[in-house]
Design an enzyme around this catalytic site. Structure first.
Site, PDB file in Angstrom:
ATOM      1  N   GLU A 142       2.049  21.345  22.127  1.00 39.70           N
ATOM      2  CA  GLU A 142       2.270  19.958  21.737  1.00 39.70           C
ATOM      3  C   GLU A 142       2.759  19.908  20.291  1.00 39.70           C
ATOM      4  O   GLU A 142       2.316  20.702  19.446  1.00 39.70           O
ATOM      5  CB  GLU A 142       0.953  19.185  21.875  1.00 39.70           C
ATOM      6  CG  GLU A 142       1.047  17.721  21.503  1.00 39.70           C
ATOM      7  CD  GLU A 142      -0.308  17.033  21.496  1.00 39.70           C
ATOM      8  OE1 GLU A 142      -0.332  15.803  21.657  1.00 39.70           O
ATOM      9  OE2 GLU A 142      -1.344  17.729  21.319  1.00 39.70           O
ATOM     10  N   LYS A 242       1.633  11.505  27.660  1.00 44.40           N
ATOM     11  CA  LYS A 242       0.230  11.627  27.267  1.00 44.40           C
ATOM     12  C   LYS A 242      -0.484  10.277  27.349  1.00 44.40           C
ATOM     13  O   LYS A 242      -0.013   9.271  26.818  1.00 44.40           O
ATOM     14  CB  LYS A 242       0.136  12.198  25.852  1.00 44.40           C
ATOM     15  CG  LYS A 242      -1.285  12.521  25.395  1.00 44.40           C
ATOM     16  CD  LYS A 242      -1.267  13.139  24.000  1.00 44.40           C
ATOM     17  CE  LYS A 242      -2.652  13.494  23.508  1.00 44.40           C
ATOM     18  NZ  LYS A 242      -2.625  14.064  22.140  1.00 44.40           N
ATOM     19  N   CYS A 275      -3.534  18.138  25.435  1.00 44.26           N
ATOM     20  CA  CYS A 275      -4.500  18.098  24.349  1.00 44.26           C
ATOM     21  C   CYS A 275      -5.747  17.282  24.665  1.00 44.26           C
ATOM     22  O   CYS A 275      -6.562  17.655  25.496  1.00 44.26           O
ATOM     23  CB  CYS A 275      -3.812  17.609  23.070  1.00 44.26           C
ATOM     24  SG  CYS A 275      -4.703  18.055  21.545  1.00 44.26           S
TER      25      CYS A 275
END
Length: 573
Positions: A142, A242, A275
């Site tokens: 990321e 995300k 993440c």
């Protein structure tokens, strides 16, 4: 990372890696790795390869896997040609991204591309290195291309336009003029073709929206933190936006959660998320529960926080908890606490964690297409060892008994706590844990908070000059994110005072054989397990017994840093 000793030359034969510190180069030009082999840890803490699973048949099987992996190093056939029906070859790259000197400044698209192309040049080098090793899928981290700490306005020149792969079939490398502002996508697509591998990367993307859209931002566009997947032919297979942003003001949360899977010819179905997503039900858990995913690709920009949420620690816990493979790529910025990448299966891991050296690292490993999970309580067979018998007796409420050659000695389990150690409180991970010290060479302890009680049955071959504690937390975590957790944790404290329990430490000498368990009210429990030198350990057994979830371990490879059961109650977030 403190040790600077070189591992033995043969260490390089156990995993394929590129880009570790120069002081670890040697053995006639081959790259050396710190490693674990047969339960003994090399005296180094840079690149670590682990072979886990205490059972001899399994260990023999895994050793065979390592031998197969030699092909790319020794001039034999490519790794990908071995056991083609059972394994695939994966790579993850920990990248020290070249960052904008001033992410708040407003710059042109051309200036943004100049910076991003520096990172993409490095990506391309890694793809070509991986291609020589027979890699079939590579994962990049990321924020690795554009960086971080932007505002919504300052990141705009770094964003590519992203058409929906569900609506538009597109090969950016072969159709570069089809859409404007897609230079990054074009380069990634061409890399996938050049390397003949699936490629997963993260970038910022933009999507125009109309004022009639009630969710459309005032500037007329959505901005997303986006993972993209390209096939080995360069086709844009899919994208994931995300959902659980971590203080990312430059990006929007998509109106609907993306539950993205993609199929590959070499390993079947993969899932993808990013993440901070790993701590939440959507999309991570739902993806695994509802979509029959066995492999996850996971770009991340994770800042380590010990004792419970180091990058490799949570990556491994996720793989073990769900019985899947996790391909995790982190950015590498030690000054920001960012390091920790790995290829994790339930039973073994290949990982990298380096808080000292600024260099990148490429991890390549052979991965089973059908991951094998740990043996749970419901599948355990054979004779029960004495410590497990004690554990089962305590759970059943029977007297605790020991039998020698002459007679049986029994004491009620409650008598173990007649001289119970004092309970105290200390901050761990910004939460107020309730703890008891772990004293003596053996014992049975428990500590409770709210509705959660945690228990520890332990033996120690020798005592170390360190303080350990058993801690419990059952409540809403509210710092750097809000989510409900139940945690039972055995941790090495930072010093000898109770107030040091919960501090971030990486070294320990205390050896334990233990059962750790609790009466969790969730089925989503992640086993966090670290020993000295940021070494990952695998439990001997995990599972439920009489409404308690337990972790069992003997034969630690080095001193215990953290052993924890980290439960998530998603419905209470």
């Amino acid at each position: 990372m403190q040790s600077s000793k070189k591992p033995r030359c043969e260490a390089s034969r156990h995993c394929l890696g590129v880009g570790q510190p120069e002081r670890f180069r040697g053995c006639k030009g081959r790259v050396a790795h710190a490693h674990i082999r047969g339960g003994r840890r090399a005296k180094s803490r840079f690149m670590v390869c682990i072979m886990s699973g205490a059972r001899s048949k399994l260990a023999l099987f895994l050793c065979g896997c390592y031998v197969v992996a030699l092909g790319a190093h020794t001039g034999e056939e490519s790794v990908a040609e071995h056991h083609e029906a059972e394994y695939y070859v994966a790579a993850v790259y920990e990248h020290p991204s070249i960052l904008s000197p001033n992410p708040l400044a407003l710059i042109s698209r051309q200036e943004a591309l100049e910076l991003m192309n520096q990172n993409l040049d490095i990506y391309e080098q890694q793809v070509m290195t991986a291609a020589q090793k027979g890699v079939q899928i590579i994962v990049f981290p990321e924020d690795g291309i554009h960086g971080f700490n932007f505002t919504r306005t300052s990141i705009y020149p770094f964003l590519d336009f992203m058409p929906s792969p569900q609506v538009v079939g597109w090969n950016p490398c072969l159709e570069p003029r089809r859409f404007n502002d897609t230079e990054v996508l074009q380069r990634l697509s061409c890399m996938a073709i050049k390397g003949d591998m699936f490629l997963v990367a993260n970038l910022g993307t933009k999507q125009p929206c109309h004022s009639s859209d009630p969710g459309c931002p005032n500037d007329g566009r959505y901005q997303f933190n986006t993972n993209v997947v390209f096939s080995n032919k360069g086709t844009l297979v899919d994208r994931y936006r995300k959902h659980n942003l971590y203080f990312e003001a430059a990006f929007d949360v998509p109106l609907n959660v993306d539950h993205i899977t993609f199929d590959t010819p070499f390993a079947g179905r993969f899932g993808i998320f990013t993440c901070f997503d790993i701590l939440f039900f959507d999309p991570a858990v739902r993806l695994l529960r509802d979509y029959k995913v066995k492999h996850v690709v996971y770009p991340t920009a994770w800042m380590n926080q010990l004792p419970l949420l180091a990058a490799i620690e949570i990556q491994k816990a996720f793989a073990v908890a769900f019985g899947i493979n996790v391909l995790a790529a982190n950015v590498h910025h030690p000054v920001l606490g960012m390091t920790g990448s790995g290829i994790h299966t339930p039973l073994e891991s290949f990982w990298y964690h380096d808080m000292e050296n600024p260099k990148s690292h490429l991890i390549i490993a052979q991965v089973a297409k059908n991951p094998v999970g740990l043996i749970g309580a419901e599948n355990a067979t054979g004779e029960t060892d004495p410590s497990h018998s004690k554990f089962l007796k305590i759970l059943s409420g029977d007297p605790y008994c020991e039998k020698d050659a002459q007679e049986v000695h029994c004491d009620e389990a409650t008598k173990w706590n007649m001289n119970a150690p004092p309970t105290f409180h200390s901050e761990m991970m910004y939460d107020n844990f309730t703890l008891v010290p772990v004293w003596g060479k053996e014992g049975y302890l428990h500590v409770c908070s709210n509705g959660l009680c945690c228990y520890l049955l332990y033996e120690r071959p020798t005592l170390s000059e360190e303080l350990y504690a058993l801690g419990v937390f059952d409540g809403l975590h509210t710092v750097h994110g809000t989510y409900y957790i139940q945690v039972c944790a055995l941790v090495r404290c930072g010093g000898l005072g109770f107030g040091t329990c919960g501090q971030e430490i990486t070294e320990a000498t205390g050896i334990f054989e233990f059962h750790l368990w609790g009466n969790f009210s969730t089925s989503y429990i992640f086993p966090l397990f670290l020993t000295s030198g940021m070494t990952l350990e695998v439990p001997d057994q995990l599972g439920w017994e009489k409404d308690h979830y337990f972790l069992r371990k003997s034969g630690l490879s080095s001193g215990l840093v953290t052993a924890a059961l980290y439960g998530r109650l998603y419905e209470r977030d």
